[in-house]
Design a protein around this motif. Structure first.
Motif, PDB file in Angstrom:
ATOM      1  N   UNK A 290     -68.747 -22.394 -44.579  1.00 26.95           N
ATOM      2  CA  UNK A 290     -67.759 -21.365 -44.274  1.00 26.95           C
ATOM      3  C   UNK A 290     -66.362 -21.920 -44.495  1.00 26.95           C
ATOM      4  N   UNK A 291     -65.505 -21.108 -45.109  1.00 24.99           N
ATOM      5  CA  UNK A 291     -64.151 -21.583 -45.393  1.00 24.99           C
ATOM      6  C   UNK A 291     -63.190 -20.411 -45.482  1.00 24.99           C
ATOM      7  N   UNK A 292     -61.926 -20.681 -45.228  1.00 23.57           N
ATOM      8  CA  UNK A 292     -60.851 -19.714 -45.443  1.00 23.57           C
ATOM      9  C   UNK A 292     -59.964 -20.259 -46.555  1.00 23.57           C
ATOM     10  N   UNK A 293     -59.779 -19.475 -47.604  1.00 25.78           N
ATOM     11  CA  UNK A 293     -59.031 -19.978 -48.757  1.00 25.78           C
ATOM     12  C   UNK A 293     -57.521 -19.920 -48.496  1.00 25.78           C
ATOM     13  N   UNK A 294     -56.754 -20.326 -49.496  1.00 27.90           N
ATOM     14  CA  UNK A 294     -55.296 -20.424 -49.345  1.00 27.90           C
ATOM     15  C   UNK A 294     -54.625 -19.073 -49.126  1.00 27.90           C
ATOM     16  N   UNK A 295     -55.323 -17.981 -49.468  1.00 28.22           N
ATOM     17  CA  UNK A 295     -54.780 -16.642 -49.267  1.00 28.22           C
ATOM     18  C   UNK A 295     -55.233 -16.026 -47.948  1.00 28.22           C
ATOM     19  N   UNK A 296     -55.943 -16.819 -47.148  1.00 34.40           N
ATOM     20  CA  UNK A 296     -56.404 -16.325 -45.859  1.00 34.40           C
ATOM     21  C   UNK A 296     -57.701 -15.553 -45.904  1.00 34.40           C
ATOM     22  N   UNK A 297     -58.389 -15.584 -47.057  1.00 36.37           N
ATOM     23  CA  UNK A 297     -59.652 -14.868 -47.196  1.00 36.37           C
ATOM     24  C   UNK A 297     -60.812 -15.720 -46.691  1.00 36.37           C
ATOM     25  N   UNK A 298     -61.647 -15.127 -45.875  1.00 35.54           N
ATOM     26  CA  UNK A 298     -62.807 -15.825 -45.360  1.00 35.54           C
ATOM     27  C   UNK A 298     -63.959 -15.697 -46.343  1.00 35.54           C
ATOM     28  N   UNK A 299     -64.734 -16.752 -46.487  1.00 34.94           N
ATOM     29  CA  UNK A 299     -65.842 -16.701 -47.426  1.00 34.94           C
ATOM     30  C   UNK A 299     -66.692 -17.944 -47.368  1.00 34.94           C
ATOM     31  N   UNK A 300     -67.448 -18.154 -48.437  1.00 33.73           N
ATOM     32  CA  UNK A 300     -68.348 -19.291 -48.545  1.00 33.73           C
ATOM     33  C   UNK A 300     -67.865 -20.196 -49.674  1.00 33.73           C
ATOM     34  N   UNK A 301     -67.717 -21.473 -49.372  1.00 30.60           N
ATOM     35  CA  UNK A 301     -67.305 -22.466 -50.361  1.00 30.60           C
ATOM     36  C   UNK A 301     -68.525 -23.281 -50.781  1.00 30.60           C
ATOM     37  N   UNK A 302     -68.740 -23.363 -52.092  1.00 33.37           N
ATOM     38  CA  UNK A 302     -69.805 -24.203 -52.641  1.00 33.37           C
ATOM     39  C   UNK A 302     -69.175 -25.545 -53.005  1.00 33.37           C
ATOM     40  N   UNK A 303     -69.683 -26.627 -52.418  1.00 30.78           N
ATOM     41  CA  UNK A 303     -69.085 -27.946 -52.580  1.00 30.78           C
ATOM     42  C   UNK A 303     -70.116 -28.958 -53.072  1.00 30.78           C
ATOM     43  N   UNK A 304     -69.666 -29.881 -53.901  1.00 30.26           N
ATOM     44  CA  UNK A 304     -70.564 -30.877 -54.481  1.00 30.26           C
ATOM     45  C   UNK A 304     -70.112 -32.282 -54.089  1.00 30.26           C
ATOM     46  N   UNK A 305     -71.092 -33.146 -53.876  1.00 31.58           N
ATOM     47  CA  UNK A 305     -70.833 -34.563 -53.619  1.00 31.58           C
ATOM     48  C   UNK A 305     -71.727 -35.398 -54.516  1.00 31.58           C
ATOM     49  N   UNK A 306     -71.156 -36.465 -55.072  1.00 30.32           N
ATOM     50  CA  UNK A 306     -71.940 -37.372 -55.911  1.00 30.32           C
ATOM     51  C   UNK A 306     -71.364 -38.776 -55.791  1.00 30.32           C
ATOM     52  N   UNK A 307     -72.172 -39.742 -56.197  1.00 27.74           N
ATOM     53  CA  UNK A 307     -71.726 -41.139 -56.097  1.00 27.74           C
ATOM     54  C   UNK A 307     -72.336 -41.940 -57.231  1.00 27.74           C
ATOM     55  N   UNK A 308     -71.480 -42.694 -57.921  1.00 28.04           N
ATOM     56  CA  UNK A 308     -71.936 -43.573 -58.983  1.00 28.04           C
ATOM     57  C   UNK A 308     -71.627 -45.008 -58.575  1.00 28.04           C
ATOM     58  N   UNK A 309     -72.662 -45.756 -58.211  1.00 29.11           N
ATOM     59  CA  UNK A 309     -72.478 -47.111 -57.684  1.00 29.11           C
ATOM     60  C   UNK A 309     -71.888 -48.055 -58.727  1.00 29.11           C
ATOM     61  N   UNK A 310     -72.146 -47.785 -60.011  1.00 29.42           N
ATOM     62  CA  UNK A 310     -71.629 -48.661 -61.073  1.00 29.42           C
ATOM     63  C   UNK A 310     -70.145 -48.431 -61.342  1.00 29.42           C
ATOM     64  N   UNK A 311     -69.639 -47.300 -60.897  1.00 19.89           N
ATOM     65  CA  UNK A 311     -68.224 -46.998 -61.097  1.00 19.89           C
ATOM     66  C   UNK A 311     -67.841 -46.741 -62.536  1.00 19.89           C
ATOM     67  N   UNK A 312     -68.798 -46.278 -63.363  1.00 22.64           N
ATOM     68  CA  UNK A 312     -68.514 -46.122 -64.794  1.00 22.64           C
ATOM     69  C   UNK A 312     -68.640 -44.676 -65.277  1.00 22.64           C
ATOM     70  N   UNK A 313     -68.502 -43.723 -64.350  1.00 22.38           N
ATOM     71  CA  UNK A 313     -68.503 -42.318 -64.759  1.00 22.38           C
ATOM     72  C   UNK A 313     -67.062 -41.781 -64.707  1.00 22.38           C
TER      73      UNK A 313
END
Length: 404
Positions: free
Chosen positions: A139-162
């Motif tokens: 759940x999130x409220x955007x910069x315009x004050x609109x309530x909605x759903x935010x799709x968020x991604x997390x990733x990790x590259x241990x080699x640090x080469x991406x």
């Protein structure tokens, strides 16, 4: 996707427009124009049929892009393997065989247009891989004050080469027709005496699915960070009033690892034009990618041939578990009751609506012992087609990946 709009403006025309308080409509036309080849294409580490799109720049006053047809398109690796592409639809070329880009091998795009001009990309290796750790809906409220759903991604590259990332997604949502009936109204007689009957529906028209694809350039980078870690990066915001989250929703997110050259190209493109995609730009100037003419180094070519590793992850969302939402249906679903026979007696508004395919039967319009509250008009309550037949806005074929 649409094509890049290669626009040229003359400064004095803009000044004249701004300094004259005219209310007369001005017909803007391109005064200077460069006809250039536009290339959009990539190959990845996915084993599939890959796609290359070709078109040409077009003038400000033109509404439709010009596709580049009848070209010879091929991708050649440094072992001499050639992957030929066939024109599937105008300007869209699909590889004749499935293949995937391999590590430590260079790939080069070769194009020969129907007028005999040839173009080549720089030889390019696939980027390093980075897996997606998590895709979540919050759940999130955007910069315009609109309530909605935010799709968020997390990733990790241990080699640090991406370090450089671009995202695309395809989202699928479930549709439930709110005024579905198990019966269809059919015309028995369209001349007096007018007659309508009812038959059971023979196909699924209550529950459907629709898939739409992302537009826009979505990028992030970790080169400025200590770790090669993408943390809760927002790739999509859906307002609580958006119809697509009325029912169950799914998103397939794709994460492309980009080279610094590809990242820079897309980033400049996005900053210059507020891009919907590579092929939908109001481009105020020219900047080159990694594709050039084989015969004329001065010839302008727009586009980038990318060889990228890709990771993907799909999630399913029940929106009401995240946010209180009751979006309006995609169509106005006002109940109406057309007359079976008009006041004159020689036409039938009800039959005209059925034959015209604008209304579907919902229920009997009340009666002495009916629990249905009647509305003014004829004997049957009808609704616009999308409200009763979801196949008008989606497909009744449940996707193979879909789970409840």
């Amino acid at each position: 996707m649409k094509n890049i709009k290669f626009l040229s403006f003359i400064l004095f025309s803009v000044v004249a427009f701004l300094t004259n308080a005219c209310v007369e409509q001005i017909d803007l036309k391109t005064i200077s124009f460069d006809d250039a080849l536009v290339v959009e294409g990539s190959i990845t580490n996915e084993y599939k049929f890959h796609q290359i799109k070709l078109s040409r720049t077009f003038k400000l006053e033109e509404n439709m892009p010009t596709t580049e047809s009848n070209a010879k398109v091929e991708v050649i690796d440094d072992f001499g393997n050639t992957y030929n592409f066939e024109e599937e639809t105008p300007g869209v070329y699909l590889s004749e065989v499935e293949f995937k880009a391999e590590t430590d091998i260079q790939y080069q795009l070769k194009i020969t247009t129907s007028n005999g001009r040839s173009y080549s990309s720089q030889p390019t290796k696939i980027t390093n891989e980075a897996q997606i750790n998590e895709v979540e809906a919050v759940k999130e409220i955007d910069s315009n004050g609109n309530e909605g759903i935010s799709i968020q991604v997390s990733s990790y590259n241990a080699n640090g080469d991406a370090r450089y990332y671009r995202y695309e997604f395809e989202e699928t949502y479930k549709i439930i027709a709110p005024y579905w009936s198990a019966y269809d109204a059919v015309v028995i007689s369209d001349v007096p005496p007018f007659e309508v009957d009812f038959v059971p529906r023979t196909k699924e028209e209550r529950i459907c699915y629709n898939t739409i694809f992302s537009e826009g350039i979505i990028q992030t980078e970790t080169n400025s960070l200590v770790e090669d870690r993408v943390s809760k990066f927002p790739v999509r915001f859906i307002s609580k009033d958006d119809f697509i989250i009325t029912n169950r929703y799914s998103i397939l997110l794709k994460q492309y690892v980009q080279s610094i050259e590809a990242y820079t190209f897309y980033n400049i493109l996005n900053n210059l034009s507020g891009s919907e995609s590579l092929f939908s730009q109001n481009q105020p100037g020219f900047f080159s990618g990694n594709i050039s003419s084989d015969e004329n180094s001065e010839e302008k070519v727009i586009g980038f041939f990318e060889v990228a590793s890709v990771a993907s992850k799909r999630i399913f969302v029940n929106p009401r578990e995240i946010i209180q939402t009751s979006p309006p249906y995609i169509s106005n679903c006002e109940l109406v009751a057309p007359l079976l026979v008009d006041e004159i007696g020689n036409s039938s508004p009800l039959i005209e609506a059925i034959k015209g395919g604008t209304l579907k039967f919902f229920q009997i319009n009340g009666g002495e012992f009916s629990p249905v509250i009647p509305i003014p008009g004829g004997p049957y309550q009808m609704v616009p087609v999308p409200c009763s037949d979801c196949t008008s806005i989606g497909t009744n074929e449940k996707p193979d990946f879909w789970i409840e």
